[in-house]
Design a protein around this motif. Structure first.
Motif, PDB file in Angstrom:
ATOM      1  N   PRO A   1     -32.444 -30.117   3.129  1.00 63.85           N
ATOM      2  CA  PRO A   1     -32.314 -30.861   1.566  1.00 63.85           C
ATOM      3  C   PRO A   1     -33.472 -30.680   0.940  1.00 63.85           C
ATOM      4  CG  PRO A   1     -32.908 -32.500   3.381  1.00 63.85           C
ATOM      5  CD  PRO A   1     -32.815 -31.042   4.098  1.00 63.85           C
ATOM      6  N   ASN A   2     -33.911 -29.490   0.579  1.00 67.55           N
ATOM      7  CA  ASN A   2     -35.208 -29.524  -0.077  1.00 67.55           C
ATOM      8  C   ASN A   2     -35.226 -27.788  -0.598  1.00 67.55           C
ATOM      9  OD1 ASN A   2     -36.479 -27.958   2.059  1.00 67.55           O
ATOM     10  ND2 ASN A   2     -36.670 -30.051   2.852  1.00 67.55           N
ATOM     11  N   PHE A   3     -35.948 -27.576  -1.549  1.00 70.55           N
ATOM     12  CA  PHE A   3     -36.206 -26.248  -2.156  1.00 70.55           C
ATOM     13  C   PHE A   3     -36.781 -25.436  -1.074  1.00 70.55           C
ATOM     14  CE2 PHE A   3     -33.754 -26.030  -5.441  1.00 70.55           C
ATOM     15  CZ  PHE A   3     -33.787 -27.096  -6.499  1.00 70.55           C
ATOM     16  N   LEU A   4     -37.753 -25.944  -0.027  1.00 73.53           N
ATOM     17  CA  LEU A   4     -38.429 -25.097   0.589  1.00 73.53           C
ATOM     18  C   LEU A   4     -37.381 -24.361   1.705  1.00 73.53           C
ATOM     19  CD1 LEU A   4     -41.098 -24.460   1.881  1.00 73.53           C
ATOM     20  CD2 LEU A   4     -40.924 -26.310   3.538  1.00 73.53           C
ATOM     21  N   ASP A   5     -36.414 -24.897   1.913  1.00 72.39           N
ATOM     22  CA  ASP A   5     -35.489 -24.471   3.073  1.00 72.39           C
ATOM     23  C   ASP A   5     -34.127 -24.133   2.561  1.00 72.39           C
ATOM     24  OD1 ASP A   5     -37.093 -26.225   5.621  1.00 72.39           O
ATOM     25  OD2 ASP A   5     -37.287 -24.125   5.078  1.00 72.39           O
ATOM     26  N   TYR A   6     -33.622 -24.607   1.317  1.00 75.30           N
ATOM     27  CA  TYR A   6     -32.651 -24.143   0.549  1.00 75.30           C
ATOM     28  C   TYR A   6     -33.201 -23.342  -0.471  1.00 75.30           C
ATOM     29  CZ  TYR A   6     -28.143 -23.793  -1.658  1.00 75.30           C
ATOM     30  OH  TYR A   6     -26.957 -23.229  -2.047  1.00 75.30           O
ATOM     31  N   LYS A   7     -33.036 -21.928  -0.115  1.00 74.66           N
ATOM     32  CA  LYS A   7     -33.767 -21.073  -1.034  1.00 74.66           C
ATOM     33  C   LYS A   7     -32.876 -20.690  -2.064  1.00 74.66           C
ATOM     34  CE  LYS A   7     -37.628 -20.211   0.653  1.00 74.66           C
ATOM     35  NZ  LYS A   7     -38.797 -21.101   0.048  1.00 74.66           N
ATOM     36  N   ILE A   8     -33.503 -21.064  -3.395  1.00 72.01           N
ATOM     37  CA  ILE A   8     -32.706 -20.093  -4.602  1.00 72.01           C
ATOM     38  C   ILE A   8     -33.834 -19.156  -5.082  1.00 72.01           C
ATOM     39  CG2 ILE A   8     -31.404 -22.227  -5.039  1.00 72.01           C
ATOM     40  CD1 ILE A   8     -33.161 -22.600  -7.573  1.00 72.01           C
ATOM     41  N   LEU A   9     -33.334 -18.196  -5.865  1.00 67.44           N
ATOM     42  CA  LEU A   9     -34.087 -17.002  -5.955  1.00 67.44           C
ATOM     43  C   LEU A   9     -35.306 -17.312  -7.159  1.00 67.44           C
ATOM     44  CD1 LEU A   9     -31.491 -14.383  -6.011  1.00 67.44           C
ATOM     45  CD2 LEU A   9     -33.576 -14.522  -4.123  1.00 67.44           C
ATOM     46  N   SER A  10     -36.483 -16.723  -7.034  1.00 68.20           N
ATOM     47  CA  SER A  10     -37.482 -17.116  -8.284  1.00 68.20           C
ATOM     48  C   SER A  10     -37.530 -15.843  -8.757  1.00 68.20           C
ATOM     49  CB  SER A  10     -38.770 -17.515  -7.470  1.00 68.20           C
ATOM     50  OG  SER A  10     -39.347 -16.353  -6.815  1.00 68.20           O
ATOM     51  N   ALA A  11     -38.302 -15.699  -9.844  1.00 66.06           N
ATOM     52  CA  ALA A  11     -38.418 -14.681 -10.644  1.00 66.06           C
ATOM     53  C   ALA A  11     -39.059 -13.507  -9.918  1.00 66.06           C
ATOM     54  CB  ALA A  11     -39.420 -15.140 -11.828  1.00 66.06           C
ATOM     55  N   ASN A  12     -39.805 -13.833  -9.125  1.00 67.30           N
ATOM     56  CA  ASN A  12     -40.442 -12.625  -8.236  1.00 67.30           C
ATOM     57  C   ASN A  12     -39.356 -11.904  -7.445  1.00 67.30           C
ATOM     58  OD1 ASN A  12     -43.199 -11.859  -7.888  1.00 67.30           O
ATOM     59  ND2 ASN A  12     -43.576 -12.921  -5.934  1.00 67.30           N
ATOM     60  N   ASP A  13     -38.202 -12.526  -7.143  1.00 73.04           N
ATOM     61  CA  ASP A  13     -37.406 -11.775  -6.292  1.00 73.04           C
ATOM     62  C   ASP A  13     -36.597 -10.910  -7.105  1.00 73.04           C
ATOM     63  OD1 ASP A  13     -37.086 -15.256  -4.876  1.00 73.04           O
ATOM     64  OD2 ASP A  13     -37.699 -13.166  -3.625  1.00 73.04           O
ATOM     65  N   LEU A  14     -36.676 -10.865  -8.140  1.00 69.61           N
ATOM     66  CA  LEU A  14     -35.690 -10.007  -9.103  1.00 69.61           C
ATOM     67  C   LEU A  14     -36.471  -9.036 -10.078  1.00 69.61           C
ATOM     68  CD1 LEU A  14     -33.987 -13.410 -10.046  1.00 69.61           C
ATOM     69  CD2 LEU A  14     -32.824 -11.506  -8.727  1.00 69.61           C
ATOM     70  N   ASN A  15     -37.250  -8.411  -9.538  1.00 65.76           N
ATOM     71  CA  ASN A  15     -38.142  -7.240 -10.203  1.00 65.76           C
ATOM     72  C   ASN A  15     -37.165  -5.938 -10.050  1.00 65.76           C
ATOM     73  OD1 ASN A  15     -39.767  -6.074 -11.905  1.00 65.76           O
ATOM     74  ND2 ASN A  15     -41.661  -6.314 -10.269  1.00 65.76           N
ATOM     75  N   PHE A  16     -35.989  -5.951 -10.746  1.00 64.87           N
ATOM     76  CA  PHE A  16     -35.270  -4.714 -10.768  1.00 64.87           C
ATOM     77  C   PHE A  16     -34.501  -4.680 -12.024  1.00 64.87           C
ATOM     78  CE2 PHE A  16     -31.572  -7.128  -9.899  1.00 64.87           C
ATOM     79  CZ  PHE A  16     -31.975  -7.945  -8.787  1.00 64.87           C
ATOM     80  N   PRO A  17     -34.002  -3.596 -12.573  1.00 63.74           N
ATOM     81  CA  PRO A  17     -33.288  -3.827 -13.691  1.00 63.74           C
ATOM     82  C   PRO A  17     -32.016  -4.315 -13.743  1.00 63.74           C
ATOM     83  CG  PRO A  17     -33.555  -1.456 -13.059  1.00 63.74           C
ATOM     84  CD  PRO A  17     -34.361  -2.296 -12.248  1.00 63.74           C
ATOM     85  N   MET A  18     -31.752  -5.232 -14.575  1.00 64.38           N
ATOM     86  CA  MET A  18     -30.371  -5.514 -14.493  1.00 64.38           C
ATOM     87  C   MET A  18     -29.481  -5.246 -15.993  1.00 64.38           C
ATOM     88  SD  MET A  18     -29.157  -9.559 -13.444  1.00 64.38           S
ATOM     89  CE  MET A  18     -30.810  -9.703 -12.972  1.00 64.38           C
ATOM     90  N   GLU A  19     -28.523  -4.460 -15.689  1.00 60.10           N
ATOM     91  CA  GLU A  19     -27.915  -3.954 -16.971  1.00 60.10           C
ATOM     92  C   GLU A  19     -26.498  -4.733 -17.303  1.00 60.10           C
ATOM     93  OE1 GLU A  19     -29.524   0.554 -16.993  1.00 60.10           O
ATOM     94  OE2 GLU A  19     -27.411   0.257 -17.311  1.00 60.10           O
ATOM     95  N   VAL A  20     -26.192  -5.200 -18.677  1.00 58.14           N
ATOM     96  CA  VAL A  20     -25.320  -5.866 -18.634  1.00 58.14           C
ATOM     97  C   VAL A  20     -24.514  -4.880 -19.627  1.00 58.14           C
ATOM     98  CG1 VAL A  20     -24.172  -7.754 -19.892  1.00 58.14           C
ATOM     99  CG2 VAL A  20     -26.107  -7.964 -18.079  1.00 58.14           C
ATOM    100  N   LYS A  21     -23.090  -4.648 -19.492  1.00 54.17           N
ATOM    101  CA  LYS A  21     -22.220  -4.032 -20.400  1.00 54.17           C
ATOM    102  C   LYS A  21     -21.170  -4.932 -20.835  1.00 54.17           C
ATOM    103  CE  LYS A  21     -19.724  -0.620 -22.443  1.00 54.17           C
ATOM    104  NZ  LYS A  21     -20.095  -0.070 -23.587  1.00 54.17           N
ATOM    105  N   LEU A  22     -21.239  -5.086 -22.270  1.00 55.22           N
ATOM    106  CA  LEU A  22     -20.106  -6.107 -22.612  1.00 55.22           C
ATOM    107  C   LEU A  22     -19.198  -5.492 -23.281  1.00 55.22           C
ATOM    108  CD1 LEU A  22     -22.866  -8.536 -24.253  1.00 55.22           C
ATOM    109  CD2 LEU A  22     -21.379  -8.904 -22.419  1.00 55.22           C
TER     110      LEU A  22
END
Lengths: 161, 799, 283
Positions: free
Chosen positions: B718-739
């Motif tokens: 019941p805390n962010f230490l062990d319920y992991k949500i992604l931080s900015a550091n985990d997402l260093n890759f291009p994300m392209e959106v096509k609308l």
């Protein structure tokens, strides 16, 4: 135990009576009614409570109130300029579309300030590392990273102009 | 259609500045005069009889104003089938059951009082697995149903069963068949701003409650029912929604803590605030529904899908929330994603002593997509067909009716798939990079895009008012929870009315002043609220042009006369107007009225505010206030046949990932991510991108690291230490959106909903990419490093 | 949080006296990022916290001949910004950079990380593979203790009441001895599921000296002596690497917890040890 602590807050000298078990976050939000700094987890994991102590980003939820004695503290409220003008970093977040629910924003903006104060032209990797202690559930961080890049640009322009 | 001035552009949202300045007021920041703080005592067992509650020490603590239990308050029953009560009596059925509560002058004293309450329990055997709970002899969670009739099993009476065509027949005809068993865990919403409320009564005993909710009017209904149970029948509730720190579906139910705050406010006669700590948020709020799915799909020799058979076992937890209706939404992709003529779908919902679950972004669709899209890749492999190709063969098409009776109008699935294919360099990469432990994968989604009629009314009301300065207020009962409703509304209103977005202010979140809205869910916020705003704007324009036909010329002449007075050399122009002007002669854009016949004429212009004042400041004056109630052309699902056109339009999308796997540690590195979405039309570019990026990243967390862990009903992380949500550091890759803009006529300017789809297809897209990279197919989420590494190792050792 | 007193002594004598006065009911606090979290989670109960933040003699990072002295109250931020640490203790420097998150690193101290004695402490393996001692203030003067023997179990060290870490004293190894550090978490920012360090001296491809420590695989950071013995004097080749990987898996004693299973930790141990050697040989 109770004590009156003295510190500089957003450029002004303040005096606050507080208790030994309180954290800086409690003093800011409850005593001084500066509710801009948020509590997201209380355990130093989410960064919503990030403030600057002597220019360095810390989690106010884990910073004992007594330790504020003699320090210089900056909160998100301290970034606003005269006539309620947004700080360039704040303006950049607005312009880049980086704001959704906004709960992480004060902490995020303070971490961005700490980062840009130390490293005015960071790379994307450095930005991501610099805000890695600030969790956001809404944005996926993409527009936040864009905002920090834009903020760097705005600050450089302000310095030149 | 004429050129659009604002629709499609990145317009800064009006609430952004306050939020970055720290000025926005969330429930945590709100104080009411004389306010007390409430805290809740939770059960110490997953399943136990309550023998005795001793509150005497707590009551005597200095600063405590009330201590309540089920034994000194009226019973307040709530929940989707009303099987839950605010304070538990007789027994507890899960660890988060509320047993007592305290109101005190400060939160620390309230917590101290909670610690002083002693509860005696007789522990009962618990059941924590839905399969176990179905067996004979399993402990019974509810011995009586909400109506007081005895209950002898743990089945929740909310069954779902859908049949189209003949699946057994199709199985015999199918050339290729693939069968899989897949699981998803409970997932926490993990909003950065936790839940909370402040409840207070006015002196007529009407309730005012500031609370985190996405359904203010349904909540008003729920709370009015509570008031009736408290002996206050006929009294009304006013629900006020402060700035929300995220919601993602957690605000689609009313919760125990809200009723407890109401009871404490009633008892003390003072406002009572309850705000959940992060630990409480994890432990006591309801997560996303976990699923166990058995799925079989089959196709002919050309890869055309013939049937889809899905059976789900759902752990309902101890009580029933709106989350029990997720199967109704899961039915959409199950019956209708890709063209499948024969479909069978059945779910069983079972009580256990685990936490009960509620709605979360996607509302069952992520769980369904996980099963369908993983199994589809498996089937494509059996058939020897490339999975991208397989999807293109079976793609949904425009103007089609699905087996469930969904009227598909616009459909951009093909464009979305092709965008993913192209941007990932699919043909160069798929099946060709296993030696580098790299792979690509794709998954599609199908979701409601024009609301989803799950309630008797699916409407959204808007009031539009224009003030003497040309500023427009849009008042609506729809809720801004961060998703950007206000950003879409100012654009749609400005565009439809003929003003600039900076002149538009949005007011939401007050049941006393805002028109009714069923709730902000099903990605419907912008769709319905903007449609209503457009209707109200058109009415306003009609009124404005009628006023103009009377006042426009007068105003023009007055200005010219003023100018002549100032400058005698000024030559009065010939305006070229013959006869009386009619309303249809006028147009208004960017705050200025002009004549359609002479739009460039610099004299024939009157600003909106001038016109409003002309009409207002005179005898028998008038002001411009209009309203509209938009209720989409959709249907409730017939509960017997499970058929109906649930939404006014549907959204499609495809997402793809290129990944690289560390085969030894099991870490998955995303190299590139592509999200292609049929959005109908982009209203506000900032907010739509935010929704897709944000949804996709939540989906990545769902795929790779998020998991609500529990053991015998007790939550372990019941805390962010062990319920992991992604931080900015985990997402260093291009994300392209096509609308992809398919311009749907049901939507405001052609737009469809976009709040949820970003999340729906991520997990299977990534899992399918992992399969391409490693040859290992993981069938339970999350695909965390441990699971993947050990699966890879097992595969290696078995060779 | 439950109430506690908070004292802010400005010298060691005051600090020790304060702690002795309260006995078990007082704890020292440095950065606070472990102690305060445990207090909030009710895993810890104290009447008094004695802050070490205002004691100047506990700060400072300096080289003294072949020794590097790190004040116990040095924050991880200070370690990261120190050229000396970056150049002379690269393993520790790398560990400092991946510990927790930036806000925590700005206040958390190396003394706190060591005293907290989590088996997963990131600063410990890179120090333990070198000749590292701790200088400890006691009520009766200073004493020295080897880091290697300092831990007794999760959260337990040889520190007695009235004792506080003054300095970490690292005796630099020969120039040819290189130190490497690896941390594996569930996501990029995490408590280590397994971490490890190796200090290794190669002559060509032959192992002259080697020390290997893994964290989070035993009640305390664990020196893999079996692995070390197998490597000593050997030529590094793929066969040896596979053997050593297997040995490491057998030598560790991990538990299953909410973060990871024993099976995965065991598996990772082998992988990490092999990768540390590969880093040394430049594979």
């Amino acid at each position: 135990m109770k004590r009156v602590i003295h510190f500089t807050l957003n450029g002004f000298e303040v005096e606050v009576e507080t208790e030994s078990h309180k954290m800086l976050l409690d003093v800011l939000r409850d005593k001084l009614e500066l509710t801009g700094t948020k509590e997201g987890c209380g355990q130093g994991e989410c960064g919503a409570c990030t403030v600057l102590v002597d220019g360095v980003a810390v989690n106010a939820c884990l910073f004992p109130a007594f330790e504020a004695e003699g320090r210089s503290i900056t909160t998100v409220e301290g970034l606003i300029g005269e006539g309620a003008k947004l700080h360039p970093i704040q303006q950049a977040f607005v312009d880049a579309g980086a704001v959704q629910c906004g709960f992480c924003m004060p902490g995020m903006v303070m971490s961005a300030k700490a980062l840009l104060d130390e490293n005015p032209t960071p790379t994307e990797e450095e930005i991501r590392a610099g805000i890695s202690g600030n969790l956001c559930r809404c944005t996926g961080y993409v527009q936040i990273v864009e905002a920090v890049k834009l903020a760097s640009k705005y600050i450089q322009e302000e310095k030149r102009g | 259609m004429r050129d659009l001035s604002f629709v499609g552009r990145p317009i800064p949202r009006p609430d952004a500045a306050d939020k970055v300045a720290g000025k926005a007021i969330y429930i945590h920041d709100l104080k009411r005069p004389g306010m007390l703080y409430g805290k809740i005592k939770y059960s110490e067992y997953a399943h136990a009889r309550i023998l005795h509650i001793d509150t005497s020490k707590a009551e005597r603590l200095l600063g405590v104003r009330a201590v309540i239990t089920a034994y000194n308050t009226p019973e307040v029953r709530f929940g989707f089938i009303r099987d839950n009560v605010a304070l538990k009596k007789g027994k507890v059925r899960q660890f988060r059951d509320e047993v007592a509560a305290v109101a005190a002058i400060d939160p620390e004293i309230a917590q101290e009082a909670i610690d002083l309450i002693r509860v005696e329990y007789e522990e009962l055997p618990g059941v924590f697995d839905p399969e176990e709970a179905l067996k004979e002899g399993a402990p019974i969670i509810h011995e009586m149903d909400p109506r007081g009739r005895p209950k002898a099993d743990n089945i929740v009476p909310v069954p779902w069963r859908f049949v189209a065509g003949d699946v057994e027949e199709a199985k015999r005809k199918a050339r290729y068949i693939a069968e899989d068993e897949l699981q998803t865990p409970p997932i926490s919403h993990a909003c950065l701003g936790t839940a909370g409320c402040i409840a207070e009564f006015d002196l007529q005993m009407n309730l005012i409650i500031h609370t985190k909710t996405q359904i203010p009017f349904l909540a008003q209904n729920d709370f009015n029912r509570a008031l009736a149970q408290m002996g206050l029948k006929g009294k009304n509730t006013r629900v006020i929604v402060p700035t929300l720190g995220g919601a993602f579906g957690s605000g689609l139910d009313t919760h125990g803590y809200e009723y407890i705050a109401i009871l404490l406010a009633y008892k003390t006669g003072r406002p009572v605030k309850i705000v959940l700590s992060r630990e409480e948020e994890f432990k006591t709020l309801s997560p996303r529904q976990p699923t166990r799915t058995k799925i079989t799909q089959g196709c002919d020799e050309n890869g055309r899908l013939l049937f889809r058979e899905v059976r789900m076992l759902l752990d309902n937890g101890a009580y029933t929330s709106w989350g029990a209706t997720t199967p109704s939404v899961m039915m959409l992709p199950i019956s209708s994603i890709y063209r499948v003529p024969n479909v069978f779908y059945e779910t069983k919902l079972v009580y256990t002593n685990n936490t009960y679950c509620q709605a979360m972004r996607g509302y069952g669709n992520p769980q369904a997509a996980w099963a369908i899209e993983t199994n589809l890749d498996h089937l494509a492999e059996e058939a020897g067909i490339d999975p991208m190709e397989f999807r293109l063969i079976n793609k949904n098409i425009p103007n089609d009716i699905s087996p469930m009776g969904l009227h598909i109008t616009t459909c951009g699935m093909e464009e979305c798939l092709k965008a993913v294919k192209q941007r990932l360099n699919w043909d160069e990469k798929r099946g060709k990079q296993r030696n580098k432990a790299r792979g690509v994968g794709v998954a599609c989604l199908f979701h409601v895009g024009g609301s989803g009629r799950v309630y008797r009314s699916d409407g959204t009301g808007v009031i539009l008012k224009i003030d003497d300065f040309g500023y427009v207020t849009v008042v609506t009962g729809a809720i801004e929870m961060g998703q950007g409703l206000v950003g879409a509304l100012i654009v749609a209103t400005a565009e439809a009315l003929g003003v600039t977005p900076d002149r538009v202010m949005v007011i939401t979140g007050d049941t006393a002043t805002c028109p009714w809205d069923v709730g902000t869910h099903a990605s419907r916020g912008a769709f319905t609220a903007c449609n209503a705003a457009i209707m109200a704007a058109e009415k306003a324009r009609a009124k404005i042009f009628e006023i103009a036909s009377e006042h426009f010329l007068n105003r023009v002449k007055y200005r010219l006369e003023q100018q002549k007075k100032k400058d005698p050399n000024f030559e009065m122009p010939d305006l070229g107007i013959k006869g009386q002007l009619q309303p249809e002669d006028f147009d208004m854009r960017e705050n200025v009225l002009f004549l359609k016949s002479d739009p460039g004429n610099k004299y024939l212009r009157v600003t909106l505010d001038e016109l409003v004042r002309e009409a207002h400041f005179k005898e028998q004056g008038t002001m411009i206030v209009t309203e509209a109630f938009y209720d989409p052309c959709n249907q409730m699902i017939d509960t017997r046949t499970c058929r109906g056109n649930l939404s006014a339009t549907y959204i499609f999308g495809a997402q793809g990932a290129e990944v690289e796997v560390d085969l030894e540690t099991g870490h998955v590195k995303i190299l590139k991510y592509v999200a292609a979405h049929d959005v109908g039309r982009v209203i506000n570019r900032h907010t739509i991108l935010g929704q897709i990026y944000g949804g996709a990243v939540q989906g990545m967390g769902y795929a790779l690291c998020e998991e609500y862990k529990s053991e015998k009903g007790r939550m372990l992380n019941p805390n962010f230490l062990d319920y992991k949500i992604l931080s900015a550091n985990d997402l260093n890759f291009p994300m392209e959106v096509k609308l992809v803009e398919t311009i749907d006529e049901a939507g405001p300017f052609g737009a469809k909903g976009v709040g949820e789809p970003g999340l729906v297809a991520v997990a299977p897209a990534i899992a399918n990419a992992i399969y391409d990279a490693t040859g290992v197919r993981i069938t339970s989420l999350p695909i965390n490093p441990e699971k993947l590494a050990l699966a890879i190792r097992k595969k290696r050792n078995s060779k | 949080m439950k109430r506690f007193d908070y004292l802010m002594p400005t010298n060691i004598k005051e600090a020790i006296e304060a702690q002795l006065q309260y006995g078990e009911r007082a704890k020292f606090i440095s950065g606070g990022t472990d102690v305060l979290v445990r207090l909030k989670q009710r895993a810890l109960d104290v009447d008094c916290l004695v802050s070490l933040r205002r004691i100047p003699e506990l700060k400072g990072i300096e080289a003294n001949g072949n020794t590097i002295r790190i004040g116990a109250m040095s924050t991880f931020r200070e370690l990261i910004q120190s050229q000396l640490i970056k150049e002379q203790l690269p393993g520790l420097w790398k560990a400092a950079r991946v510990l927790a998150n930036p806000q925590i690193r700005n206040v958390a101290t190396i003394g706190g990380n060591i005293s907290n004695a989590a088996p997963s402490a990131d600063s410990v393996p890179p120090l333990m593979v070198l000749n590292t001692n701790l200088l400890i203030h006691t009520p009766n003067g200073l004493r020295e203790a080897a880091l290697e023997d300092f831990f007794l179990g999760p959260g337990k060290t040889r520190l007695k009441e009235g004792e506080v870490l003054k300095e970490i004293v690292v005796n630099l190894p020969p120039v040819n001895c290189k130190t490497f550090f690896v941390k594996v978490g569930r996501v990029s920012q995490d408590i280590a599921v397994v971490n490890g360090a190796m200090a290794i001296e190669l002559e060509g491809d032959q192992v002259k000296t080697v020390k290997c420590v893994l964290g989070a695989v035993a009640p305390t950071p664990l020196r893999l002596k079996g692995v070390e013995q197998r490597l000593l004097g050997q030529k590094i080749d793929p066969h040896l690497l596979r053997e050593v990987q297997q040995l490491a898996e057998e030598e560790v004693r991990p538990i299953s917890d909410v973060r990871a299973s024993a099976e995965y930790r065991r598996h990772l141990s082998g992988v990490i040890v092999r990768r540390l050697i590969e880093m040394a040989t430049g594979i």
